[in-house]
Structures are given as C-alpha cells and as structure tokens.
Design a protein around this motif. Structure first.
Motif: not given
Length: 314
Positions: A22-24, A289-293
C-alpha cells in the motif's frame, strides 16, 4: 522514515507485506528485520511488550491495531509527547454491533430457558415479551456503543446509555457520571459493556452492580453482555450471580486471563455464553487502509484523526 510492526500474537510479516504494497515509498519493518531504532517514525502496535518503546527516540505517531488502547496507555515507558491513534473502522463497528444485537436478542428471547426445556424434552409455550418492553442499557457511548445503541433502538428496544459525559444521541436516553449510574442500572434489564478500560471502570461488572439492575421483568432475571475488556468483570461475582439468580444469564467474550482457564466455574454454567474474544477484530485490509490514510494526511498537513486522550485512557 520507517514504520515498525510491534504486534504480539499477530503475524507481523503479513501486516508488513500488506503495508509495503500500500505504501511502496515507506520502509516497513518487523521486529525480526534489521533496522536502527532511531529510524522509526511510526509504530503499529498490539499488546506492546516491555521494550516496545525502548530507543524509539524519533517516534512521531503510535497507531493501535485494536479499538482498545489500555495496553498502550498503561505502558510504563509510553512516550509522553507522542500521539496515540486508536483503530476506528466501520467494519469493526459493524462486527461489534452484530455481536451485541445477537446476544441482546438471545437473552430477550430466553435462550437459557428454552435450552433447559429442550434438554428436559419439555414443551412449555412461554411467550417472550416484545422488544419494546425490554430495557437495554449500554455502558460506553463511543463509536462502538453509539452504533449498537442506534441499531437496538431501531429494532424496538428501549435503549439507554451511560458514559462519562453526555453524548446527545437521537432516540437514546442518556445517563452520565457516577451520580446517575444507579439510576441507569435501575431501569436496565440487559446490561451491555462497551466501556474503555480505565481505573474507574475496572471490575465494574460486579455483584454490587448486578444487584442494582431492574428485577422481575425478564423471567430469569437481568442479563449482562461484555464485549469490551476482561478487566471490566469480576468473574467470581459473575459466577456467583448466575448461580444465585441475581443474573439470569451472561454473554462474555473477554476474560481477565485469556484463554479462559480450564478450571473457571463459568465453563460449566448453562446460563453463561462464552466466546473466545471474537466479537470484533481489526481486519487486515481495514487496518492498512486506515493507517495508510492517516500517514498520508500526517505527512501532508501534520493532522491526525482519532487521537487518544492518554490522561483519560481512551
């Protein structure tokens, strides 16, 4: 900048791989990987061990994998100036509401009575009262409690909530503070605990509390549902109350020691419904999803949502 997985009893590698996808552009590490403690900017944590915060001198945000944060805020080495972000997600909320609604309905419809009748092969056509005659009381009106209260209200139950301070939820009778606790209990047939665990709420599910619940309305006696924390319940008192008729039934998803010890008297009680801490879980997709945002927003503006008030414990 680096995000560290510190997840006890959970696969750190599975979470790390999902976050990396999700966060490369963000370095993601588990405790088994090679990294320097001072490079850690973000910490994703569940059940932090004694050394969880050692050497994390450049830590800027702590993300909780679970909705409950008592294990984090009570940690003796928790950095004082680092914000703690709790897990808030619609999927987890829905799962918790599913559990609460199912168990309230089970007690309302007298499952204990009919299970006993079935075991005795006895055909006794007792008709439970309609939902509108049942008073449900929810302790804790945060994200989880609010949703459960609204759904139970929609199903026709008379729902009230008790919390530290008023929340103003449409259609829900509210009580707040210690001064109104006994009034809240006196109108309650089925008591649901969704409180955060704090020194004030520790062992709140005890004989003193049970004896203040509304008596005589449910045939077997008032009932309790606890899907919050095991620290909320005095399990000796629960067993005694279930045996002496102070309580008609209980649904317990959490316990002070997990797994529940084999010699606990609760196992043998046919009016105690035990589930192994499965009411709701922080799902992998939702957590990523939550932490990425949150990280994306924090990097852009410095803002965070769902920050815990550490002084209050939630």
């Amino acid at each position: 900048m680096t995000l560290l997985m510190h997840l006890s009893d959970v696969s750190e590698r599975e979470w790390a791989d999902a976050f990396q996808k999700a966060m490369p552009n963000l370095k993601i590490v588990t405790r088994q990987d090679k990294y320097e403690r001072e490079e850690i900017k973000y910490l994703y944590v569940w059940k932090p061990e004694a050394d969880a915060f050692d050497g994390l001198d450049n830590l800027e945000v702590i993300f909780s994998l679970g909705a409950g944060v008592d294990g984090i805020v009570k940690h003796p080495k928790l950095p004082k100036d680092v914000p703690v972000v709790r897990f808030v997600d619609d999927e987890l909320t829905q799962c918790m509401t599913d559990y609460v609604v199912a168990n309230v309905g089970m007690h309302h419809r007298q499952l204990t009575r009919y299970s006993r009748e079935q075991n005795q092969r006895n055909w006794d056509q007792y008709y439970p009262e309609r939902a509108s005659t049942i008073n449900v009381g929810i302790m804790g009106l945060g994200q989880l409690g609010k949703d459960a209260a609204e759904k139970l209200n929609f199903l026709g139950y008379n729902v009230a909530g008790w919390s530290r301070s008023p929340k103003a939820i449409a259609g829900i009778e509210e009580f707040s503070g210690t001064a109104e606790f006994d009034l809240f209990l006196a109108r309650t047939d089925i008591l649901v605990c969704l409180l955060p665990l704090t020194p004030e709420t520790h062992d709140i599910l005890c004989m003193e509390t049970f004896k203040k619940l509304r008596c005589g309305h449910l045939p077997g006696g008032p009932c309790i549902v606890n899907a919050a924390r095991g620290g909320h319940q005095n399990e000796h008192d629960i067993a005694a109350a279930l045996q002496d008729g102070t309580l008609g039934a209980a649904s317990l998803d959490v316990f002070k020691t997990e797994p529940l010890l084999a010699d606990s008297p609760l196992w043998a009680l046919d009016n105690c419904y035990i589930t192994p801490h499965i009411a709701a879980i922080s799902g992998l997709k939702a957590g990523v999803r939550l932490v990425t945002s949150q990280i994306t927003q924090y990097e852009a503006s410095g803002d965070l949502k769902h920050i815990v008030d550490v002084s209050r414990g939630y």
